[in-house]
Design a protein around this motif. Structure first.
Motif, short mmCIF file in Angstrom:
data_model
loop_
_atom_site.label_atom_id
_atom_site.label_comp_id
_atom_site.label_asym_id
_atom_site.label_seq_id
_atom_site.Cartn_x
_atom_site.Cartn_y
_atom_site.Cartn_z
N TYR A 1 -24.77 26.90 -42.15
CA TYR A 1 -24.93 26.38 -41.11
C TYR A 1 -24.89 24.75 -41.34
O TYR A 1 -24.13 23.97 -40.75
CB TYR A 1 -26.11 26.66 -40.39
CG TYR A 1 -26.38 25.84 -38.83
CD1 TYR A 1 -25.54 26.29 -37.75
CD2 TYR A 1 -27.15 24.63 -38.87
CE1 TYR A 1 -25.76 25.83 -36.61
CE2 TYR A 1 -27.43 24.06 -37.64
CZ TYR A 1 -26.49 24.56 -36.64
OH TYR A 1 -26.74 24.00 -35.46
N ILE A 2 -25.52 24.32 -42.42
CA ILE A 2 -25.67 23.09 -42.97
C ILE A 2 -24.18 22.50 -43.51
O ILE A 2 -24.05 21.37 -43.15
CB ILE A 2 -26.78 23.04 -44.28
CG1 ILE A 2 -28.00 23.09 -43.77
CG2 ILE A 2 -26.49 21.30 -44.77
CD1 ILE A 2 -28.66 22.08 -42.75
N GLN A 3 -23.65 23.46 -44.12
CA GLN A 3 -22.07 23.13 -44.50
C GLN A 3 -21.17 22.64 -43.27
O GLN A 3 -20.66 21.70 -43.19
CB GLN A 3 -21.63 24.27 -45.18
CG GLN A 3 -20.13 23.87 -45.54
CD GLN A 3 -19.92 22.95 -46.63
OE1 GLN A 3 -20.73 22.94 -47.67
NE2 GLN A 3 -19.07 21.80 -46.50
N ARG A 4 -21.40 23.51 -42.19
CA ARG A 4 -20.55 23.35 -41.04
C ARG A 4 -20.73 22.34 -40.15
O ARG A 4 -19.92 21.64 -39.78
CB ARG A 4 -20.57 24.82 -40.31
CG ARG A 4 -19.67 24.92 -39.02
CD ARG A 4 -19.72 26.34 -38.15
NE ARG A 4 -20.91 26.81 -37.82
CZ ARG A 4 -21.31 26.14 -36.60
NH1 ARG A 4 -20.55 25.14 -35.96
NH2 ARG A 4 -22.46 26.38 -35.95
N VAL A 5 -22.07 22.12 -39.99
CA VAL A 5 -22.75 21.13 -38.94
C VAL A 5 -23.04 19.75 -39.66
O VAL A 5 -22.90 18.73 -38.89
CB VAL A 5 -23.89 21.95 -38.40
CG1 VAL A 5 -24.54 20.83 -37.56
CG2 VAL A 5 -23.63 22.95 -37.44
N VAL A 6 -23.20 19.58 -40.83
CA VAL A 6 -23.69 18.44 -41.58
C VAL A 6 -22.50 17.98 -42.45
O VAL A 6 -22.00 16.96 -42.40
CB VAL A 6 -25.09 18.54 -42.01
CG1 VAL A 6 -25.47 17.25 -42.69
CG2 VAL A 6 -26.15 19.11 -40.84
N PHE A 7 -22.36 18.79 -43.49
CA PHE A 7 -21.51 18.27 -44.69
C PHE A 7 -19.92 18.27 -44.13
O PHE A 7 -19.22 17.23 -44.41
CB PHE A 7 -21.62 19.24 -45.69
CG PHE A 7 -22.97 19.33 -46.46
CD1 PHE A 7 -23.91 18.32 -46.30
CD2 PHE A 7 -23.42 20.57 -47.09
CE1 PHE A 7 -25.30 18.44 -46.86
CE2 PHE A 7 -24.61 20.42 -47.60
CZ PHE A 7 -25.65 19.45 -47.54
N THR A 8 -19.33 19.05 -43.77
CA THR A 8 -18.14 19.17 -43.26
C THR A 8 -17.73 17.99 -42.08
O THR A 8 -16.80 17.20 -42.28
CB THR A 8 -17.76 20.54 -42.56
OG1 THR A 8 -17.83 21.67 -43.47
CG2 THR A 8 -16.17 20.48 -42.25
N PRO A 9 -18.53 17.94 -41.16
CA PRO A 9 -18.33 16.72 -40.43
C PRO A 9 -18.48 15.31 -41.07
O PRO A 9 -17.88 14.29 -40.66
CB PRO A 9 -19.36 16.78 -39.24
CG PRO A 9 -19.68 18.11 -39.03
CD PRO A 9 -19.62 18.67 -40.53
N ALA A 10 -19.24 15.33 -41.89
CA ALA A 10 -19.54 13.91 -42.78
C ALA A 10 -18.50 13.94 -43.82
O ALA A 10 -18.61 12.90 -44.67
CB ALA A 10 -20.97 13.90 -43.27
N HIS A 11 -17.42 14.86 -44.10
CA HIS A 11 -16.60 14.88 -45.30
C HIS A 11 -17.35 14.79 -46.51
O HIS A 11 -16.76 14.20 -47.50
CB HIS A 11 -15.77 13.56 -45.12
CG HIS A 11 -14.89 13.70 -43.86
ND1 HIS A 11 -13.89 14.47 -43.51
CD2 HIS A 11 -15.02 12.66 -42.67
CE1 HIS A 11 -13.39 14.37 -42.09
NE2 HIS A 11 -14.24 13.46 -41.58
N MET A 12 -18.39 15.49 -46.81
CA MET A 12 -19.25 15.66 -47.71
C MET A 12 -18.64 17.01 -48.54
O MET A 12 -19.17 17.91 -48.29
CB MET A 12 -20.67 15.90 -47.51
CG MET A 12 -21.10 14.66 -46.93
SD MET A 12 -23.11 14.68 -46.20
CE MET A 12 -23.81 14.80 -47.87
N THR A 13 -17.56 16.93 -49.26
CA THR A 13 -16.82 17.93 -49.70
C THR A 13 -17.43 18.50 -51.21
O THR A 13 -17.19 19.59 -51.46
CB THR A 13 -15.45 17.67 -50.02
OG1 THR A 13 -15.59 16.67 -50.85
CG2 THR A 13 -14.86 16.99 -48.73
N HIS A 14 -18.41 17.77 -51.71
CA HIS A 14 -18.94 18.21 -53.03
C HIS A 14 -20.41 18.39 -52.85
O HIS A 14 -21.03 18.05 -54.09
CB HIS A 14 -18.36 17.39 -54.23
CG HIS A 14 -16.97 17.19 -54.53
ND1 HIS A 14 -16.18 18.39 -53.90
CD2 HIS A 14 -16.41 16.70 -55.39
CE1 HIS A 14 -14.73 17.62 -54.34
NE2 HIS A 14 -14.94 16.71 -55.16
N THR A 15 -20.79 18.73 -51.92
CA THR A 15 -22.43 18.64 -51.53
C THR A 15 -22.70 20.13 -51.41
O THR A 15 -22.21 20.98 -50.69
CB THR A 15 -22.70 17.85 -50.22
OG1 THR A 15 -22.28 16.61 -50.61
CG2 THR A 15 -24.29 17.75 -50.18
#
Length: 187
Positions: free
Chosen positions: A173-187
């Motif tokens: 969920y964090i990947q989908r809702v936070v990291f991906t929209p923020a373009h945080m590809t290595h987080t």
């Protein structure tokens, strides 16, 4: 810009107040990327722009962002209790803790750092849910709302609430809702 950044960072790194990567961008395009300090202290391994760091308590901000999203969607409020989302939470008193109390570290939930956890194999703790199983089995430190204490466990419980409400693993969920929209590809 690189030289100016190096001059600015030098005393901070020398004082051992920062180890990490600094990226300066304009209009989404990186202008300068610099690594400072050690990636690991033992053995002494210098950082580079690909170094992966444990982000520790900064992760609480990602959890708060996900909680904010669920609030925005009307799936919970700051006054929603643990018991409303996790009715099987083992400690009846803790079920009364609200999202607001968990965020503000007034939930009384046990911490993830304790002799009881240290006695368990670290490989056992590979997900938020694994940490949840641990903290929810521990006695609370105090009744919700009666004290304030830095609380990693509160955020673990918030992560479990995210799992229950979203039907997804917390990490997904964090990947989908936070990291991906923020373009945080290595987080």
């Amino acid at each position: 810009m690189s030289a100016a950044l190096d001059r600015w960072m030098a005393p901070i790194v020398q004082a051992d107040d920062f180890a990490g990567v600094v990226l300066i961008a304009h209009d989404g395009q990186p202008l300068v990327t610099r690594a400072y300090g050690p990636a690991r202290r033992a053995p002494n391994t210098p950082a580079n722009s690909s170094t992966i760091y444990n982000i520790a308590s900064i992760g609480k901000r990602f959890t708060m962002t996900a909680i904010g999203r669920l609030i925005q969607e009307g799936r919970l409020t700051l006054d929603t209790t643990i018991g409303e989302v996790i009715p099987d939470y083992p400690d009846a008193q803790s079920r009364a803790a609200t999202v607001r109390q968990l965020i503000s570290m007034q939930g009384g939930i046990a911490d993830i750092f304790s002799p009881a956890r240290e006695a368990l194999p670290s490989a056992q703790f590979s997900s938020n849910h694994a940490y949840y199983q641990f903290v929810s089995s521990q006695p609370p430190h105090f009744a919700p709302g009666t004290n304030t204490e830095y609380c990693n466990g509160c955020y673990v419980v918030l992560g479990e609430m995210i799992e229950r409400l979203s039907g997804q693993r917390f990490e997904d969920y964090i990947q989908r809702v936070v990291f991906t929209p923020a373009h945080m590809t290595h987080t």
